[in-house]
Design a protein around this motif. Sequence first.
Motif, short mmCIF file in Angstrom:
data_model
loop_
_atom_site.label_atom_id
_atom_site.label_comp_id
_atom_site.label_asym_id
_atom_site.label_seq_id
_atom_site.Cartn_x
_atom_site.Cartn_y
_atom_site.Cartn_z
N ARG A 185 0.82 -1.21 0.00
CA ARG A 185 0.00 0.00 0.00
C ARG A 185 0.86 1.27 0.00
N GLU A 188 5.43 2.50 -4.43
CA GLU A 188 5.01 2.98 -5.75
C GLU A 188 4.30 1.88 -6.51
N LEU A 191 0.81 2.01 -5.36
CA LEU A 191 0.11 3.19 -5.90
C LEU A 191 -0.29 2.94 -7.35
N ARG A 192 0.59 2.27 -8.07
CA ARG A 192 0.26 2.00 -9.48
C ARG A 192 -0.89 1.01 -9.60
N MET A 194 -3.32 0.87 -7.52
CA MET A 194 -4.53 1.65 -7.24
C MET A 194 -4.88 2.55 -8.42
N ALA A 195 -3.84 3.03 -9.11
CA ALA A 195 -4.09 3.84 -10.30
C ALA A 195 -4.82 3.00 -11.35
N ARG A 197 -6.73 0.48 -10.73
CA ARG A 197 -8.09 0.29 -10.23
C ARG A 197 -8.96 1.52 -10.54
N ASP A 198 -8.40 2.70 -10.32
CA ASP A 198 -9.20 3.91 -10.47
C ASP A 198 -9.42 4.29 -11.93
N ALA A 203 -3.90 5.06 -16.23
CA ALA A 203 -2.66 4.42 -15.77
C ALA A 203 -1.74 4.12 -16.94
N LYS A 204 -2.32 3.64 -18.04
CA LYS A 204 -1.49 3.38 -19.22
C LYS A 204 -0.86 4.67 -19.72
N ILE A 206 0.33 7.10 -18.27
CA ILE A 206 1.53 7.56 -17.58
C ILE A 206 2.62 6.50 -17.59
N GLY A 207 2.48 5.51 -18.46
CA GLY A 207 3.59 4.58 -18.66
C GLY A 207 3.51 3.30 -17.84
N ILE A 208 2.34 2.98 -17.31
CA ILE A 208 2.21 1.75 -16.53
C ILE A 208 1.76 0.61 -17.44
N ASN A 209 2.52 -0.45 -17.46
CA ASN A 209 2.15 -1.65 -18.21
C ASN A 209 1.12 -2.40 -17.37
#
Lengths: 326, 233
Positions: A185, A188, A191-192, A194-195, A197-198, A203-204, A206-209
């Motif tokens: 929790r 990072e 947090l990703r 949760m990003a 989830r939200d 999320a994608k 900002i560069g999250i796979n």
Amino acid sequence: MLTRSELLPKNVYLLAVGLLVATAVVPVVGLSNLIIDVMLDLFLFAFVSLGWNLLAGFTGQINLGPALYFGIGAYSAGVLFQTYRITPWAAFVVGPAIAAGLALITGYPTFKLKGDYYALATLVISQIVLLSFLAWDYVGAAYGLSYDIIPFSWYWFQFNTNHLAYYYIGLVMVLGALGLTWRIRNSEFGLRLMAIRDDEEGAKSIGINTLRYKLVISMISAGVIAMGGILYAQYTLYLDPNSTMSLTITADIALPALLGGVGTILGPLLGAAIIQPLEWLLRFTIGSNLQLAIRGAIFMMIVLFIPRGIMQTVVDKYIRPKMVKK
Amino acid sequence: MSFSVEHVTKRYGGVTAVDDVSFQIGKGEFVGLIGPNGSGKTTLLDGLGGYIRKDAGRVALGGHDLSKAPPYELAKRGVGRTFQVPRVFDNMTVVENLYCVPAARSSEPKEKRVEDTMEMVRLASVAHEIAKNLSGGQKKLLELARVVMLNPTIVLMDEPFSGVDPAMLESLLGLMREMNKEGRTFLIVEHNIAVITKNCGRVICLDEGKVIADGSPGDIRNDPRVIEAYLGT
Ligand SMILES: Nc1ncnc2c1ncn2[C@@H]1O[C@H](COP(=O)(O)OP(=O)(O)OP(=O)(O)O)[C@@H](O)[C@H]1O
Ligand SMILES: [Mg+2]
């Protein structure tokens, strides 16, 4: 700097951990075996619910068949001991590995799809495996798998003559799952999750796979739930598919998190502390029938009255308004 | 690092939402993308950002082919994106919304970047508010702040000023200009023509998925096809 959205004062966490640690001392004073067994169930289902919550709560992916991983953990311990005479402690490697593998196979094709295919797939696969186990002689098929009883042995992970050992193992496991949840929790990585989830597209952007993150946490979640299954197996010393992989077990895994607060650290523990004693009470008063119906009723009450669970409701109503004004 | 778009096409059934669109944007340009409702602006941004599969065409940034790259890959390569309806992370605080951005493109410590960015977008006072409680304009600021955290080469924005009050519009625009001065390229979809013609050095106009004009704001305002398709008389 990394402030938690839950906005619970740190003291609440210290209090919760304090209470848990206190439960370690209480049995010394002398508790009836019944209370120890109730507490053990409380620890066990708090633990697996914490595991389920990692994926459902923090990542927003609903697994409708967590009992599958629970059963896999239980059977890996049972088969290791009963078939191969290998210490069930080894199941802590084998069980989570198989569960994580299944989670990967389930998640990889379905996480890519929009909509609730993952939820559906987990439900279907858990039922298919349940049916297969009912017919699979290697695991005892519908007859199940009975342990040869050993009165008390750390090596064989059996403490029939003194349940306190299970109790302490359960307690350590809950503390471990709480610690893991806390770590995730506040990282990072968490947090990703949760990003995702939200807002998955966000999320994608900002560069999250997102696929990779969902796979990793679903494997961790499956592994945790499988470990719960191991404790269950070593405690009941008898396994059959219906008592380890059924929808009733799925409900017992999910309900504590839903009641206490999905996506919170303490929610599953709080939920289990309410639900498990309640289930024991109901078992004494109205018997073991209606198991699934009772859980269904609890689920309906949660959805109707506290859809976000106890923790989030309290935080939203009483704590956040105060903190934000400051 | 020029951004090049070549023959990009996207069809939905019988509708060609984006029809053989080509243009090049040089480093540091501030470009407006306009066009009537349904002309394909959002679809084009989605195509450039990797959110939908293109039926044809090539997208490249500084010579790197990004035609097939998924959104997270584009983000890592420096293509930032904001959305028509801001996609903030509702149940996370403002700080957390920024913290979760992978910092692959910067060597500065995360904490400092988050603090600097919050100062820059003037969201420091609501640092610990959860995002869903922000105003519409603040959400747009937060979304842009997330893009700032990415340290982007080019920013694709879909209607950044819609539903934003004049004061907030100035803040957003100021922030964008500031980023632009640092050499970051902008491609902005916007219906507010006054803001576009006043601030963009170049405007591209789409109609029925096709580029019908591409030039300076002055040229665009006087282009008969743009007037007919979009601006009216
Ligand atoms: N997912 C979809 N499925 C089918 N058709 C779509 C889809 N998305 C867009 N379209 C169609 O593609 C065309 C272009 O739509 P798009 O949203 O890109 O326009 P736009 O220029 O962004 O409009 P606006 O100014 O209203 O935002 C429209 O005809 C629209 O109906
Ligand atoms: Mg649009």
